[in-house]
Scaffold this motif. Structure first.
Motif, mmCIF file in Angstrom:
data_model
loop_
_atom_site.group_PDB
_atom_site.id
_atom_site.type_symbol
_atom_site.label_atom_id
_atom_site.label_comp_id
_atom_site.label_asym_id
_atom_site.label_seq_id
_atom_site.Cartn_x
_atom_site.Cartn_y
_atom_site.Cartn_z
ATOM 1 N N ALA A 70 4.892 2.369 -5.648
ATOM 2 C CA ALA A 70 5.847 1.829 -6.783
ATOM 3 C C ALA A 70 6.226 0.351 -6.417
ATOM 4 N N TYR A 71 7.007 0.213 -5.341
ATOM 5 C CA TYR A 71 7.391 -1.084 -5.258
ATOM 6 C C TYR A 71 6.943 -2.070 -4.531
ATOM 7 N N GLY A 72 5.722 -1.809 -4.115
ATOM 8 C CA GLY A 72 4.827 -2.837 -3.540
ATOM 9 C C GLY A 72 5.393 -3.646 -1.939
ATOM 10 N N ALA A 73 6.069 -2.713 -1.226
ATOM 11 C CA ALA A 73 6.624 -3.552 -0.051
ATOM 12 C C ALA A 73 6.568 -2.332 0.928
ATOM 13 N N PRO A 74 6.681 -2.691 2.259
ATOM 14 C CA PRO A 74 6.793 -1.854 3.344
ATOM 15 C C PRO A 74 7.931 -1.009 3.099
ATOM 16 N N PHE A 75 7.998 0.106 3.677
ATOM 17 C CA PHE A 75 9.218 1.042 3.130
ATOM 18 C C PHE A 75 10.199 1.264 4.332
ATOM 19 N N VAL A 76 9.797 1.504 5.564
ATOM 20 C CA VAL A 76 10.973 1.607 6.429
ATOM 21 C C VAL A 76 10.115 1.058 8.126
ATOM 22 N N ASN A 77 11.030 0.534 8.684
ATOM 23 C CA ASN A 77 10.667 -0.114 9.842
ATOM 24 C C ASN A 77 10.623 0.766 10.995
ATOM 25 N N TYR A 78 11.622 1.611 11.036
ATOM 26 C CA TYR A 78 11.939 2.408 12.380
ATOM 27 C C TYR A 78 12.162 3.958 11.841
ATOM 28 N N TRP A 79 11.354 4.914 12.321
ATOM 29 C CA TRP A 79 11.326 6.157 11.966
ATOM 30 C C TRP A 79 12.255 6.971 13.083
#
Ligand code: AMP
Ligand code: ZN
Length: 502
Positions: free
Chosen positions: A278-287
């Motif tokens: 949807a937003y076209g960007a990476p979501f999360v850096n550290y899970w």
């Protein structure tokens, strides 16, 4: 430097915040159909420790933790047990709605159930000494719902979603690298895909998931949804809310996303897919994912009667801080077995810590009062930070929030040759992360300055009485102190110290 074990890469990575001025963190929140159990509280203790650690290390943090107050179709405990035994069962789309079930059981509406358990959860969270996140959104809040609907519409527009007679689905075949969080290939996953045993025939791919569930009679919580002239009244799928809230309150990418390990393969996998699409960007850096709590070596479950909550723990005369100490004795990445004996162990360790802290404070008060004012020299934070004990503690924290080892440093610090003032100063710093309220008794006393003045006056009189060899008076003064809640103790060095006993 802080390192965080990242589920996405399966290694500890140096922590580099996206925006060094403000670290962003999201914790998948509680589904409010019951009080939080000790498994849930472990998940939120991990989130709280991470948050406190970031603050301790000098970061400003914006933390968002939601409440899932929309009913979702999920496995029943009985179904979960069958899953564990590899017995095939119907999928979660035909499962139960925990909120609706709780409403039927209690004769309340789903809205009342949600409000009731949110209030209860807030009491438990405060009891557990969790720092209140900056934002605590509820999924049904009109603004949050609007964001969820907007997200689904973006996915429809971009061709990542499709509408069937029963739902709006996310099309996983369109998603790049779907399922990468689990490290499993999709075809391997299909073999183990029991969630999908009774497949909805309108679904295009086995892993497609419901973004929006169309009108279901008996479902109390529903919202209007119009798309290109179609009226699609219904309610959101569970994964949608986290993606929408992250977008609304934090923006992508966020630094840290937490949850239990049960969320890796479905919930978080689907959050990634829909947010990135949807937003076209990476979501999360550290899970960050916490392992599960078991009870007496067995799986915990409501139907097994061992999913204890905080009030059951307190009924057995434990304090919420005993539970917190218990959690800190295990690394979040290892499963932890809850037993009443283990909690008893945590309780006595915590009490020992508390009493050491209180006697350190008494000794300090006393030195200031009597012979040796130089020992009462207060230490500033910069001074403390240069000490090896502080450095050791910090390095354990920086090692992906290694709390058992950090606790070991706490005990080593208390056993060390440091002065009472420095020990107390360090413990007060360490407790900013441990969150065990170790200084509370000391603070309680500090609040009542009047009482403190009285006891110091008694000690002074007693020192004089002893010099004059008036032992009767000295005993009387000791009794008087007892009435005020203090025990006077004569040290080998000839000083009098006091202990807070009430
Ligand atoms: P839920 O309300 O089911 O979404 O759970 C809230 C949080 O508790 C999630 O992060 C879950 O992964 C976590 N959780 C649930 N059960 C356990 C358990 N037995 N041990 C540790 N964490 C758990
Ligand atoms: Zn979530």
């Amino acid at each position: 430097m802080l390192h965080i074990y990242n589920t996405a890469t399966k290694q500890k990575e140096p922590f580099k915040p996206h925006n060094p001025e403000l670290v962003t963190m999201y914790n998948c929140g509680l589904t409010v159909y019951d009080r939080p159990h000790i498994g849930n509280l472990r998940a939120y203790t991990m989130a709280d420790v991470a948050r406190r650690s970031l603050n301790f290390l000098g970061y400003k943090v914006k933390q968002v933790q939601n409440f899932t107050d929309v009913g979702h179709l999920t496995f029943t405990d009985e179904q979960k047990l069958k899953l564990d035994k590899n017995i095939e069962i119907t999928d979660s789309e035909t499962g139960i709605d925990r909120m609706e079930k709780a409403a039927k059981k209690t004769g309340k509406t789903v809205w009342e159930v949600a409000q009731y358990y949110i209030d209860e959860a807030m009491i438990d969270f405060a009891d557990m000494n969790f720092i209140e996140p900056e934002v605590r959104p509820r999924a049904t809040n009109p603004d949050e719902m609007a964001e969820q609907i907007a997200l689904i519409k973006i996915l429809l527009k971009k061709g990542y979603a499709y509408i069937t007679t029963s739902a709006i689905y996310f099309d996983t075949s369109k998603s790049e690298n779907y399922g990468r969080l689990t490290g499993q290939k999709l075809d391997e996953k299909i073999i183990g895909a029991r969630e999908d045993v009774e497949r909805d025939p309108t679904k295009k791919n086995p892993f497609d998931f419901r973004l929006w569930q169309l009108d279901q009679k008996d479902h109390a919580m529903q919202w209007d949804f119009e798309y290109e002239g179609q009226r699609l009244r219904g309610f959101p799928g569970w994964h949608v809310e986290c993606s929408a809230m992250i977008h609304r309150h934090l923006g992508e990418p966020i630094d840290i996303h937490t949850g239990g390990v049960d969320h890796i393969s479905v919930h978080h996998t689907n959050e990634i897919a829909q947010s990135e699409a949807a937003y076209g960007a990476p979501f999360v850096n550290y899970w960050m994912h916490n392992e599960f709590i078991s009870v007496d070596g067995r799986k915990m479950g409501k139907s097994l009667g061992n999913a204890y909550n905080l009030s059951e723990i307190k009924e057995k005369r434990f304090d919420a801080m005993d539970l917190r100490y218990f959690y800190l004795t295990a690394n979040f990445r290892t499963s932890q077995n809850f037993t009443w004996e283990a909690l008893e162990g945590a309780k006595s360790a915590r009490k020992r810590l508390l009493s050491i802290v209180v006697s350190l404070q008494s000794a300090i008060d006393n030195h200031t009062l009597t012979t040796n004012p130089s020992r009462a020299e207060p230490r500033d934070l910069e001074g403390l930070q240069t000490l090896i004990q502080y450095q050791d503690f910090k390095s354990r924290v920086e090692d992906s929030f290694n709390m058992p080892e950090a606790l070991a440093i706490v005990w080593q610090t208390l056993d060390s040759e440091l002065s009472d003032e420095i020990k107390l100063g360090l413990i007060s710093e360490f407790d900013k992360i441990l969150g065990l309220k170790l200084l509370e008794k000391v603070e309680e006393k500090e609040i009542s300055q009047d009482l403190k003045d009285q006891i110091q006056e008694l000690i002074k009189q007693r020192v004089e009485a002893k010099i004059e060899k008036n032992y009767a008076l000295s005993d009387q003064l000791r009794e008087k102190a007892k009435e005020l809640g203090f025990e006077l103790e004569d040290t080998k060095e000839g000083e009098t110290t006091y202990k807070f006993v009430k």
